[in-house]
Write an enzyme that holds these catalytic residues in place. Structure first.
Site, mmCIF file in Angstrom:
data_model
loop_
_atom_site.group_PDB
_atom_site.id
_atom_site.type_symbol
_atom_site.label_atom_id
_atom_site.label_comp_id
_atom_site.label_asym_id
_atom_site.label_seq_id
_atom_site.Cartn_x
_atom_site.Cartn_y
_atom_site.Cartn_z
ATOM 1 N N ASP A 84 -0.629 -8.135 2.987
ATOM 2 C CA ASP A 84 -0.296 -10.205 3.257
ATOM 3 C C ASP A 84 -2.141 -10.835 4.001
ATOM 4 O O ASP A 84 -1.534 -11.253 3.946
ATOM 5 C CB ASP A 84 0.633 -10.034 3.953
ATOM 6 C CG ASP A 84 1.248 -9.772 4.762
ATOM 7 O OD1 ASP A 84 0.199 -8.793 5.800
ATOM 8 O OD2 ASP A 84 1.786 -10.045 5.956
ATOM 9 N N GLU A 85 -2.921 -9.365 4.459
ATOM 10 C CA GLU A 85 -3.747 -9.957 5.134
ATOM 11 C C GLU A 85 -4.662 -9.351 3.939
ATOM 12 O O GLU A 85 -5.331 -8.562 3.685
ATOM 13 C CB GLU A 85 -4.066 -9.049 6.384
ATOM 14 C CG GLU A 85 -3.119 -9.214 6.995
ATOM 15 C CD GLU A 85 -2.811 -8.722 8.397
ATOM 16 O OE1 GLU A 85 -4.315 -8.152 9.893
ATOM 17 O OE2 GLU A 85 -1.623 -7.498 9.343
#
Length: 104
Positions: A84-85
């Protein structure tokens, strides 16, 4: 690299032929054999990491090398943190080979 004349996909060597996933096969010529070197056999489930300093096929961008001040670098993206980064951008100087990273 050899490409399939039927579908345009990259063909991989298998035994004495290049095989495409669409089913097309072509025999490996003597000239093609001299262009390829098998350094180690891996199973189909393993990831292959290309080793070596020849990264001239990577895209280039303007970036100042922190080591020599050159203004051009090869670049690539790699997921180094959680999914998710954002990815990490790696740069390698076209002149001295210094590698550094940038985060978004």
């Amino acid at each position: 690299m050899e490409f399939c004349p039927k579908c345009g996909t990259v063909m991989f060597p298998k035994d004495n032929c290049f095989e495409c996933k669409c089913g097309y096969k072509s025999e490996i010529t003597k000239e093609q054999k001299s262009n390829y070197e098998v350094s180690e056999k891996v199973s189909a489930k393993e990831n292959i990491i290309v080793k070596g300093e020849d990264v001239k096929t990577l895209p280039c961008t303007r970036a100042i090398c922190p080591k020599c001040g050159n203004k051009e670098a090869f670049w690539w993206l790699q997921q180094t943190r959680r999914a998710d980064e954002s990815e990490t951008r790696f740069l390698r100087c076209t002149k001295c080979g210094q590698t550094w990273r940038e985060y978004d």
